[in-house]
Design a protein around this motif. Sequence first.
Motif, PDB file in Angstrom:
ATOM      1  N   ASP A  73       0.843  -1.199   0.000  1.00  0.00           N
ATOM      2  CA  ASP A  73       0.000   0.000   0.000  1.00  0.00           C
ATOM      3  C   ASP A  73       0.880   1.252   0.000  1.00  0.00           C
ATOM      4  OD1 ASP A  73      -2.963   1.009   0.632  1.00  0.00           O
ATOM      5  OD2 ASP A  73      -1.515   2.225   1.746  1.00  0.00           O
ATOM      6  N   GLY A  74       0.606   2.143  -0.922  1.00  0.00           N
ATOM      7  CA  GLY A  74       1.392   3.370  -1.042  1.00  0.00           C
ATOM      8  C   GLY A  74       1.346   4.243   0.198  1.00  0.00           C
ATOM      9  N   ARG A  75       0.224   4.294   0.862  1.00  0.00           N
ATOM     10  CA  ARG A  75       0.132   5.133   2.059  1.00  0.00           C
ATOM     11  C   ARG A  75       1.030   4.581   3.165  1.00  0.00           C
ATOM     12  NH1 ARG A  75      -5.503   7.009   2.928  1.00  0.00           N
ATOM     13  NH2 ARG A  75      -4.838   8.500   1.368  1.00  0.00           N
ATOM     14  N   ARG A  76       1.072   3.261   3.324  1.00  0.00           N
ATOM     15  CA  ARG A  76       1.968   2.689   4.338  1.00  0.00           C
ATOM     16  C   ARG A  76       3.427   2.950   3.962  1.00  0.00           C
ATOM     17  NH1 ARG A  76      -2.084  -1.316   4.531  1.00  0.00           N
ATOM     18  NH2 ARG A  76      -0.959  -2.725   3.138  1.00  0.00           N
ATOM     19  N   ARG A  77       3.748   2.870   2.665  1.00  0.00           N
ATOM     20  CA  ARG A  77       5.117   3.187   2.246  1.00  0.00           C
ATOM     21  C   ARG A  77       5.457   4.635   2.589  1.00  0.00           C
ATOM     22  NH1 ARG A  77       3.356   0.331  -2.345  1.00  0.00           N
ATOM     23  NH2 ARG A  77       3.307   2.235  -3.606  1.00  0.00           N
ATOM     24  N   TYR A 134       2.026   2.088  17.682  1.00  0.00           N
ATOM     25  CA  TYR A 134       0.910   3.012  17.516  1.00  0.00           C
ATOM     26  C   TYR A 134       0.125   3.055  18.810  1.00  0.00           C
ATOM     27  CZ  TYR A 134      -3.504   4.978  15.955  1.00  0.00           C
ATOM     28  OH  TYR A 134      -4.629   5.757  15.831  1.00  0.00           O
ATOM     29  N   ASP A 135       0.050   4.225  19.405  1.00  0.00           N
ATOM     30  CA  ASP A 135      -0.734   4.438  20.616  1.00  0.00           C
ATOM     31  C   ASP A 135      -2.018   5.145  20.204  1.00  0.00           C
ATOM     32  OD1 ASP A 135      -1.878   5.348  23.011  1.00  0.00           O
ATOM     33  OD2 ASP A 135       0.078   5.669  23.945  1.00  0.00           O
ATOM     34  N   ALA A 136      -3.087   4.381  20.032  1.00  0.00           N
ATOM     35  CA  ALA A 136      -4.355   4.934  19.559  1.00  0.00           C
ATOM     36  C   ALA A 136      -4.931   5.939  20.547  1.00  0.00           C
ATOM     37  CB  ALA A 136      -5.358   3.811  19.288  1.00  0.00           C
ATOM     38  N   ALA A 137      -4.755   5.708  21.833  1.00  0.00           N
ATOM     39  CA  ALA A 137      -5.295   6.626  22.839  1.00  0.00           C
ATOM     40  C   ALA A 137      -4.583   7.974  22.788  1.00  0.00           C
ATOM     41  CB  ALA A 137      -5.182   6.013  24.233  1.00  0.00           C
ATOM     42  N   ALA A 138      -3.263   7.953  22.660  1.00  0.00           N
ATOM     43  CA  ALA A 138      -2.480   9.191  22.599  1.00  0.00           C
ATOM     44  C   ALA A 138      -2.414   9.749  21.183  1.00  0.00           C
ATOM     45  CB  ALA A 138      -1.069   8.953  23.117  1.00  0.00           C
ATOM     46  N   ARG A 139      -2.853   8.942  20.211  1.00  0.00           N
ATOM     47  CA  ARG A 139      -2.833   9.318  18.789  1.00  0.00           C
ATOM     48  C   ARG A 139      -1.417   9.642  18.322  1.00  0.00           C
ATOM     49  NH1 ARG A 139      -7.330   8.459  15.800  1.00  0.00           N
ATOM     50  NH2 ARG A 139      -6.990  10.332  14.601  1.00  0.00           N
ATOM     51  N   THR A 140      -0.457   8.781  18.720  1.00  0.00           N
ATOM     52  CA  THR A 140       0.928   8.950  18.294  1.00  0.00           C
ATOM     53  C   THR A 140       1.430   7.662  17.652  1.00  0.00           C
ATOM     54  OG1 THR A 140       1.787   8.272  20.453  1.00  0.00           O
ATOM     55  CG2 THR A 140       1.486  10.646  20.080  1.00  0.00           C
ATOM     56  N   VAL A 141       2.402   7.825  16.789  1.00  0.00           N
ATOM     57  CA  VAL A 141       3.049   6.686  16.142  1.00  0.00           C
ATOM     58  C   VAL A 141       4.551   6.893  16.231  1.00  0.00           C
ATOM     59  CG1 VAL A 141       2.899   7.723  13.838  1.00  0.00           C
ATOM     60  CG2 VAL A 141       3.142   5.255  14.059  1.00  0.00           C
ATOM     61  N   HIS A 179      -4.043   1.455   8.493  1.00  0.00           N
ATOM     62  CA  HIS A 179      -2.611   1.371   8.234  1.00  0.00           C
ATOM     63  C   HIS A 179      -1.744   1.271   9.489  1.00  0.00           C
ATOM     64  CE1 HIS A 179      -3.670   1.921   4.123  1.00  0.00           C
ATOM     65  NE2 HIS A 179      -4.275   3.074   4.404  1.00  0.00           N
ATOM     66  N   LEU A 180      -1.977   2.113  10.476  1.00  0.00           N
ATOM     67  CA  LEU A 180      -1.135   2.072  11.671  1.00  0.00           C
ATOM     68  C   LEU A 180      -1.321   0.798  12.480  1.00  0.00           C
ATOM     69  CD1 LEU A 180      -1.212   5.832  12.690  1.00  0.00           C
ATOM     70  CD2 LEU A 180       0.534   4.587  11.372  1.00  0.00           C
ATOM     71  N   PRO A 181      -2.544   0.287  12.637  1.00  0.00           N
ATOM     72  CA  PRO A 181      -2.672  -1.003  13.329  1.00  0.00           C
ATOM     73  C   PRO A 181      -1.928  -2.133  12.615  1.00  0.00           C
ATOM     74  CG  PRO A 181      -4.789   0.113  13.319  1.00  0.00           C
ATOM     75  CD  PRO A 181      -3.862   0.900  12.416  1.00  0.00           C
ATOM     76  N   LYS A 182      -1.947  -2.131  11.293  1.00  0.00           N
ATOM     77  CA  LYS A 182      -1.243  -3.167  10.520  1.00  0.00           C
ATOM     78  C   LYS A 182       0.267  -3.041  10.724  1.00  0.00           C
ATOM     79  CE  LYS A 182      -1.988  -5.425   6.454  1.00  0.00           C
ATOM     80  NZ  LYS A 182      -3.104  -5.675   5.730  1.00  0.00           N
ATOM     81  N   LEU A 183       0.802  -1.827  10.666  1.00  0.00           N
ATOM     82  CA  LEU A 183       2.231  -1.613  10.882  1.00  0.00           C
ATOM     83  C   LEU A 183       2.633  -1.944  12.316  1.00  0.00           C
ATOM     84  CD1 LEU A 183       2.591   1.735   8.886  1.00  0.00           C
ATOM     85  CD2 LEU A 183       3.503  -0.510   8.208  1.00  0.00           C
ATOM     86  N   ASP A 184       1.752  -1.622  13.258  1.00  0.00           N
ATOM     87  CA  ASP A 184       2.003  -1.922  14.665  1.00  0.00           C
ATOM     88  C   ASP A 184       2.027  -3.438  14.901  1.00  0.00           C
ATOM     89  OD1 ASP A 184       2.046  -0.799  17.591  1.00  0.00           O
ATOM     90  OD2 ASP A 184       0.513  -2.375  17.602  1.00  0.00           O
ATOM     91  N   ALA A 185       1.077  -4.146  14.322  1.00  0.00           N
ATOM     92  CA  ALA A 185       1.006  -5.596  14.492  1.00  0.00           C
ATOM     93  C   ALA A 185       2.267  -6.286  13.973  1.00  0.00           C
ATOM     94  CB  ALA A 185      -0.234  -6.155  13.795  1.00  0.00           C
TER      95      ALA A 185
END
Length: 123
Positions: free
Chosen positions: A29-33, A87-94, A75-81
């Motif tokens: 996926d281009g966005r993940r790249r 990826y901290d979803a609560a803090a909205r940081t990566v 995208h961020l959950p996939k990269l985190d996994a």
Amino acid sequence: MSGVPGSPSEARTVERALPVDTVFGLLSDGRRRRVLTYLDRHEPRIEVGRLAERLTEGRDGATPEAVAIALHHVHLPKLDAAGVVSYDAAARTVEREPAADQLRPYLLLARADERGDVGTGGR
């Protein structure tokens, strides 16, 4: 995010090879790249809204809000996994993880291909 004994991010500091299917799945996926490239070149830790703004600068189409939603839900959950970002979803940081280094050669090749710099092998 890191440094807490027994935390997932501490476990990620142990280098493990990413399976080839995972590598190609992440980079399909281009966005993940673009996320991985941005974290590698500019800021290894960033707030998701700011990252979305950076990814949409100079691009037609998607708004930063729409990109932030896609980053958060897909995208961020996939990269985190895969362990290449935290990826901290609560803090909205990566934050970029050391395992992302394994993707660098593929990202360089993908960028060269997008620019049309990849040859045809002498044909």
